[in-house]
Design a protein around this motif. Sequence first.
Motif, PDB file in Angstrom:
ATOM      1  N   LYS A 133      18.930 -20.538 -21.359  1.00 62.59           N
ATOM      2  CA  LYS A 133      19.059 -19.232 -21.980  1.00 62.59           C
ATOM      3  C   LYS A 133      19.903 -19.375 -23.241  1.00 62.59           C
ATOM      4  O   LYS A 133      21.122 -19.535 -23.171  1.00 62.59           O
ATOM      5  CB  LYS A 133      19.695 -18.256 -21.003  1.00 62.59           C
ATOM      6  CG  LYS A 133      18.809 -17.964 -19.789  1.00 62.59           C
ATOM      7  CD  LYS A 133      19.449 -16.930 -18.880  1.00 62.59           C
ATOM      8  CE  LYS A 133      18.540 -16.607 -17.695  1.00 62.59           C
ATOM      9  NZ  LYS A 133      19.153 -15.596 -16.801  1.00 62.59           N
ATOM     10  N   GLU A 139      20.009 -17.147 -25.876  1.00 59.88           N
ATOM     11  CA  GLU A 139      20.305 -15.925 -26.612  1.00 59.88           C
ATOM     12  C   GLU A 139      21.803 -15.729 -26.790  1.00 59.88           C
ATOM     13  O   GLU A 139      22.276 -15.386 -27.873  1.00 59.88           O
ATOM     14  CB  GLU A 139      19.690 -14.727 -25.886  1.00 59.88           C
ATOM     15  CG  GLU A 139      19.767 -13.444 -26.696  1.00 59.88           C
ATOM     16  CD  GLU A 139      18.978 -12.319 -26.038  1.00 59.88           C
ATOM     17  OE1 GLU A 139      18.922 -11.222 -26.617  1.00 59.88           O
ATOM     18  OE2 GLU A 139      18.424 -12.555 -24.940  1.00 59.88           O
ATOM     19  N   GLU A 140      22.588 -15.945 -25.729  1.00 64.90           N
ATOM     20  CA  GLU A 140      24.041 -15.786 -25.819  1.00 64.90           C
ATOM     21  C   GLU A 140      24.644 -16.790 -26.805  1.00 64.90           C
ATOM     22  O   GLU A 140      25.524 -16.450 -27.602  1.00 64.90           O
ATOM     23  CB  GLU A 140      24.665 -15.956 -24.440  1.00 64.90           C
ATOM     24  CG  GLU A 140      26.175 -15.756 -24.427  1.00 64.90           C
ATOM     25  CD  GLU A 140      26.756 -15.876 -23.025  1.00 64.90           C
ATOM     26  OE1 GLU A 140      27.996 -15.888 -22.902  1.00 64.90           O
ATOM     27  OE2 GLU A 140      25.962 -15.959 -22.051  1.00 64.90           O
ATOM     28  N   SER A 141      24.142 -18.034 -26.803  1.00 66.25           N
ATOM     29  CA  SER A 141      24.664 -19.072 -27.699  1.00 66.25           C
ATOM     30  C   SER A 141      24.341 -18.768 -29.155  1.00 66.25           C
ATOM     31  O   SER A 141      25.204 -18.874 -30.034  1.00 66.25           O
ATOM     32  CB  SER A 141      24.074 -20.440 -27.317  1.00 66.25           C
ATOM     33  OG  SER A 141      24.416 -20.779 -25.990  1.00 66.25           O
ATOM     34  N   ASN A 150      23.687 -15.836 -30.465  1.00 70.32           N
ATOM     35  CA  ASN A 150      24.451 -14.648 -30.894  1.00 70.32           C
ATOM     36  C   ASN A 150      25.871 -15.031 -31.281  1.00 70.32           C
ATOM     37  O   ASN A 150      26.419 -14.508 -32.264  1.00 70.32           O
ATOM     38  CB  ASN A 150      24.477 -13.601 -29.779  1.00 70.32           C
ATOM     39  CG  ASN A 150      23.133 -12.918 -29.608  1.00 70.32           C
ATOM     40  OD1 ASN A 150      22.303 -12.933 -30.513  1.00 70.32           O
ATOM     41  ND2 ASN A 150      22.899 -12.319 -28.448  1.00 70.32           N
ATOM     42  N   TYR A 151      26.468 -15.952 -30.507  1.00 68.92           N
ATOM     43  CA  TYR A 151      27.834 -16.364 -30.841  1.00 68.92           C
ATOM     44  C   TYR A 151      27.883 -17.142 -32.151  1.00 68.92           C
ATOM     45  O   TYR A 151      28.774 -16.941 -32.978  1.00 68.92           O
ATOM     46  CB  TYR A 151      28.421 -17.210 -29.705  1.00 68.92           C
ATOM     47  CG  TYR A 151      29.896 -17.489 -29.888  1.00 68.92           C
ATOM     48  CD1 TYR A 151      30.847 -16.526 -29.599  1.00 68.92           C
ATOM     49  CD2 TYR A 151      30.333 -18.709 -30.401  1.00 68.92           C
ATOM     50  CE1 TYR A 151      32.200 -16.762 -29.796  1.00 68.92           C
ATOM     51  CE2 TYR A 151      31.686 -18.959 -30.599  1.00 68.92           C
ATOM     52  CZ  TYR A 151      32.616 -17.973 -30.292  1.00 68.92           C
ATOM     53  OH  TYR A 151      33.949 -18.214 -30.502  1.00 68.92           O
TER      54      TYR A 151
END
Length: 298
Positions: A268, A270-272, A274-275
């Motif tokens: 996943k 997406e979190e990476s 976004n950061y």
Amino acid sequence: MGRIGVFLLFLGLSFSSLAQSVQINGYFTQDSARLGERVGFVLKARYPETTQLLFPDSTYDFSPLVLLEKKTFLSHTAEGVTTDSAVYYVSNFALDPSVFLSLPVYELNRYDSVTYFSNEAELKLKLTLDSIPEQLVFRDNNVYQPLEKNFNWLLAALITGGVIVLLGGFALLFAKRIKAIFKRNREKLRWVQFERKFKKLSTLLAQTPALELADEVVGLWKGYMESITKLPFQEWTSSEISEALEDKEIFKALRAIDMIIYAGKEAKSEESTNYLLEVARKKYQEKLNHIRNERATR
């Protein structure tokens, strides 16, 4: 095994290593072009099948040429050797008789990367006017032309001088402010272009975790960070980037995407991504503040 056998063994190993080396070649599709004319630059790479190579994208500085478009082609592998190619369409606006271009190709290793440069290709400036005739040909004209009235050169000189003085004073008073505004607007445009492309690639990566997409996302982010901070992000590993920015979360974000690139695992992302985008946004804001403070202190 005799001396001759040992010699032949080492000779064979030498030729094998040469066959597995990375070969980069670059050339223009034509030897000359007019100012602003669209010209293709072909970049080819031959390398072992197990090697991971990355071609430069739109974040690379093509000066003095201007990049118009990049066209990529599918890789071809035969007998353990892969062939990759791309065409970069550029325009030349420099007045030099010739401009030269050499593009890098990055070999991605586990913890670092190796850069290979293509040969330096020459593009000559093509002048529109090839030659001037030795004798000028005039058209006969017996139509009388009206005489111009006397021009007041003194008045024109005074007006011109006054305009020059006003423009000079304006430039002295506002040159720094105008320069700062230009730099700030340029950074804003670069950020908008980067953010739009990064979000698009991040969305595609979240939907389809693929090696090429993950590689392009990281390359785009590193290229922007390198352009705005003047630090060698393309050459640094994930841990070196995290240490330079004093942010351990960056290492975790890059590591998560590296799992897609190097381990071939779906993750996943997406979190990476976004950061990483927020880190780039922070550096972008710091750049704008630096430009504003620089203008204020001058």
